[in-house]
Scaffold this active site. Structure first.
Site, short mmCIF file in Angstrom:
data_model
loop_
_atom_site.label_atom_id
_atom_site.label_comp_id
_atom_site.label_asym_id
_atom_site.label_seq_id
_atom_site.Cartn_x
_atom_site.Cartn_y
_atom_site.Cartn_z
N ARG A 193 -7.19 -0.29 8.04
CA ARG A 193 -7.41 -0.01 6.62
C ARG A 193 -6.75 -1.10 5.76
NH1 ARG A 193 -5.58 5.35 4.49
NH2 ARG A 193 -6.90 4.74 2.75
N CYS A 250 0.99 3.04 -0.01
CA CYS A 250 0.11 3.42 1.09
C CYS A 250 -1.27 3.68 0.49
CB CYS A 250 0.66 4.64 1.82
SG CYS A 250 0.95 6.07 0.75
#
Length: 293
Positions: A193, A250
């Site tokens: 990701r 994040c």
């Protein structure tokens, strides 16, 4: 009276079991189990069985605020609630200023660490994460229950934050000199990701330019417990200059707290959380995006 030696990072299953056997003590334990793909999972899991004398904390309902700001801006998938609103939630769980709080989940602490950080955000130091979570509790031979404790109103007061946080504008300003930014940005998402691959949660793949990747699961041993402090210190020191010059993010401000907890265990306190994280960052096309390693 305040706890003389509060648990402020981790607590073992054996230590927690010892304290839960003394219900007169002012302890509050919160089950933070969650599944990002199934928001009802945690509550169902809690109903099926949880640690004794434990209440349930829902990531979306209790540990997050409105996704849209009053001026219509998207704040990310799990923005922080107002501090006073969160204090009221903590009081509803029976938390006082001298309460020892323990959070646990079944995911290596990825959700429990969010509650740990948020309690410190409103000035409460006596909060710890159950090391190894529910699996460690069961491994120790401790029982579960379906009994729900009677509610008690707490008297917690909002105090000065024990944490630091930054907004998107501060992160953007840090990119003004990308060749030598003032602060290091650490991204807690999985490496794919981070590179912009296999993105299923947010509409844009990639990362904040100049960020470094520290997948939060790298903080854990094979058994799901946190690595020793010395090992964590060495690993984080290889990525950052100082904790005070570090911004942790994040996808939505949840697993970044796992890195912040690991840094606290490692003796590297003072890093700042970017609560909106990638989900807020990528929602504005004017903010730059990088891909690759």
């Amino acid at each position: 009276m305040p706890l003389s030696t509060p648990f402020s990072t981790l607590i073992s299953a054996a230590e927690l079991a010892q304290h839960l056997a003394q219900p007169d003590h002012n302890w509050v334990v919160l089950d933070c189990r969650h599944d990002l793909a199934n928001p009802d999972f945690g509550r169902s899991a809690y109903a099926a069985g949880h640690l004794p004398h434990v209440q349930f904390a829902h990531l979306d309902n209790d540990l997050s605020g409105p996704k849209i700001s009053p001026d219509g801006q998207f704040r990310g998938r799990h923005p922080l609630p107002e501090r006073e609103t969160f204090v009221q939630t903590l009081r509803s769980w029976g938390i006082d200023n001298d309460t020892q709080v323990v959070a646990y989940d079944a995911s290596g602490g990825m959700f429990a660490a969010r509650l740990w950080w948020m309690l410190r955000w409103v000035g409460h130091e006596a909060v710890a994460v159950l090391d190894g979570g529910l699996p460690a509790w069961l491994e120790g031979g401790h029982a579960l229950t379906t009994a729900v404790p009677a509610p008690r109103r707490g008297t917690l007061t909002e105090r000065a934050a024990l944490t630091a946080s930054v907004d998107a504008e501060a992160v953007l300003a840090n990119l003004a000199n990308l060749a030598q930014p003032v602060r290091t940005v650490l991204d807690a998402r999985a490496p794919d990701r981070f590179r912009g691959e296999n993105e299923t949660l947010d509409p844009v793949g990639g990362h904040i330019p100049g960020a470094r990747n520290r997948f939060f699961r790298g903080n854990l041993q094979a058994d799901g417990r946190f690595k020793p402090a010395t090992e964590l210190h060495a690993e984080f020191a290889a990525l950052i200059d100082t904790a005070q010059a570090t911004i942790v993010q994040c996808g939505s401000g949840v697993t970044a707290c796992h890195n912040l907890l690991a840094m606290e265990i490692a003796g590297l306190p003072g890093a700042a959380l970017y609560p909106g994280s990638w989900s807020e960052w990528c929602a504005d096309p004017r903010r730059p995006v990088a891909t690759g390693g």
